[in-house]
Design an enzyme around this catalytic site. Structure first.
Site, PDB file in Angstrom:
ATOM      1  N   CYS A  71      33.834 -98.323  36.923  1.00 45.40           N
ATOM      2  CA  CYS A  71      33.089 -99.400  36.647  1.00 45.40           C
ATOM      3  C   CYS A  71      31.741 -99.181  37.759  1.00 45.40           C
ATOM      4  CB  CYS A  71      33.570-100.598  36.825  1.00 45.40           C
ATOM      5  SG  CYS A  71      32.640-102.026  36.720  1.00 45.40           S
ATOM      6  N   CYS A  87      30.138-102.512  39.144  1.00 51.16           N
ATOM      7  CA  CYS A  87      31.400-102.948  40.242  1.00 51.16           C
ATOM      8  C   CYS A  87      30.887-102.196  41.542  1.00 51.16           C
ATOM      9  CB  CYS A  87      32.709-103.038  39.565  1.00 51.16           C
ATOM     10  SG  CYS A  87      33.151-103.363  38.147  1.00 51.16           S
ATOM     11  N   ASP A  88      31.134-101.103  41.291  1.00 50.29           N
ATOM     12  CA  ASP A  88      31.208-100.362  42.622  1.00 50.29           C
ATOM     13  C   ASP A  88      29.859 -99.331  42.901  1.00 50.29           C
ATOM     14  OD1 ASP A  88      33.726-101.059  43.011  1.00 50.29           O
ATOM     15  OD2 ASP A  88      34.552 -99.573  41.444  1.00 50.29           O
TER      16      ASP A  88
END
Ligand code: NDP
Length: 323
Positions: free
Chosen positions: A141, A144-145
């Site tokens: 992701c 997200c990261d």
């Protein structure tokens, strides 16, 4: 086989399921939630969650799931270990034939309403090194990261719309993005392809397979191979993103629910209602576009509100029948 009847059954325990449980419990629906095979869902394999509103210093994914579980228990939600292995949805719920679910092949639950929040699972390449370094530079992701790789060089594997979108997202943060495409062309829409082809810091490597993710503690590189020439090279990257698709966890519902061509549950526009009355779907099991913890939580709230309204209507109908 043991059996029981509940007003509201929630299947799945990510941000969507727990948020549905919080709202349903507060509305006196006495929800029973089965956590499934991965209690807490996809966020339990994420490290830091930095983009969920309300956590100014970020939060670890597993911690956030524990907090959500605790919060739903505080209002009386009955959170249980167990996997729903089979369902039978009724044509006429509310007329003495409720929906039915089997848990762990040993327990039968009939329910007036069911909220599905079984999520989706990211597909992985299947390399042992990819699994070993998961959460230590390997991620599925970018939104997200990606932030953790600001100013660094990263690689992303995949050639669909998700990979193209995520490569574009990463290009805004990272110094250089290698996009690893296994064939000599991409599957992504022409518009997305153009966007990444014209980005100055994205290098697309066609006919390229990932042989190994390198690194002891954290990712320090990726060994790739040109499948036409057989030539191997190491890309010096600190992040390795996998964007080769997701599989929604909806297999047990396909006999009853309308799904799209990728297996995502179809819901009525602006609601969480499925084609079966009394069955609602939220989170990644019905969303292949946004796929964020916050959007999953939002649709979890919607599902509980939709189920509450449905139960009120059901009660009114049965009172009319009695009188
Ligand atoms: P897709 O299934 O569309 O694409 C997966 C990609 O991963 C393909 O290019 C495939 O390669 C590649 N791939 C699969 N397995 C491997 C492997 N082992 N090694 C290397 N590459 C691999 O998934 P997406 O998540 O991209 O998209 C899912 C759906 O969601 C699509 O319908 C898409 O259009 C849609 N979507 C729409 C968006 C939007 O409209 N904004 C955003 C994101 C997704 P190959 O092509 O060779 O099979």
């Amino acid at each position: 086989m043991t059996s029981e009847h509940v007003k509201c059954l929630i299947i799945g325990s990510g941000p969507a399921g727990y948020t549905a449980a919080i709202y349903a419990a507060r509305a006196n629906m006495h929800p029973v939630l089965y956590q499934g095979g991965q209690p807490g869902g996809q966020l339990t394999i994420t490290n830091e969650v930095d983009n969920f509103p309300g956590y100014p210093d970020g939060v670890q994914g597993p911690q956030m799931m524990q907090d959500l579980e605790k919060q739903s228990r505080r209002f009386g939600a009955d959170i249980r270990y167990g996997i729903v292995t089979k369902v039978e949805f009724s044509d006429q719920p509310g007329h003495g034939t409720p929906h039915r679910a089997i848990v762990d092949d040993t327990h039968e639950i009939t329910a007036d309403s069911i909220i599905i929040s079984t999520g989706a699972s990211a597909k992985w390449l299947g390399l042992p090194s990819e699994m070993r370094l998961n959460g230590r530079g390997v991620s599925a992701c970018a939104v997200c990261d990606g932030f953790f790789f600001k100013g660094q060089d990263v690689a992303i594997v995949g050639a669909g719309d998700t990979a193209a979108e995520e490569a574009s997202y990463l290009a805004n943060l990272c110094r250089k993005v290698y996009m690893l495409v296994r064939r000599d062309e991409m599957r992504a829409s022409k518009f997305m392809q153009k966007r990444i082809q014209t980005a100055p810091n994205i290098e697309i490597l066609y006919n390229t397979s990932t042989e190994e993710v390198l690194g002891d503690e954290d990712v320090s590189g990726v060994l790739v191979k040109n499948t036409v020439t057989g030539e191997e090279r190491v890309l010096d990257v600190t992040g390795f993103f996998v964007a080769i698709g997701h599989t929604p966890n909806t297999g047990i519902f396909k006999e009853y629910l309308e799904l799209d061509e990728n297996g995502y549950i179809l819901t009525e526009k602006g609601s969480t209602r499925t084609n079966v009355p009394g069955v609602f779907a939220c989170g990644d099991a019905q969303d292949n576009v946004y796929r964020q913890a916050i959007t999953a939580a939002g649709t979890g709230c919607m599902a509980a509100l939709d189920a509450e309204r449905y139960l009120v209507t059901l009660e009114m109908q049965s009172e009319e029948i009695v009188h």
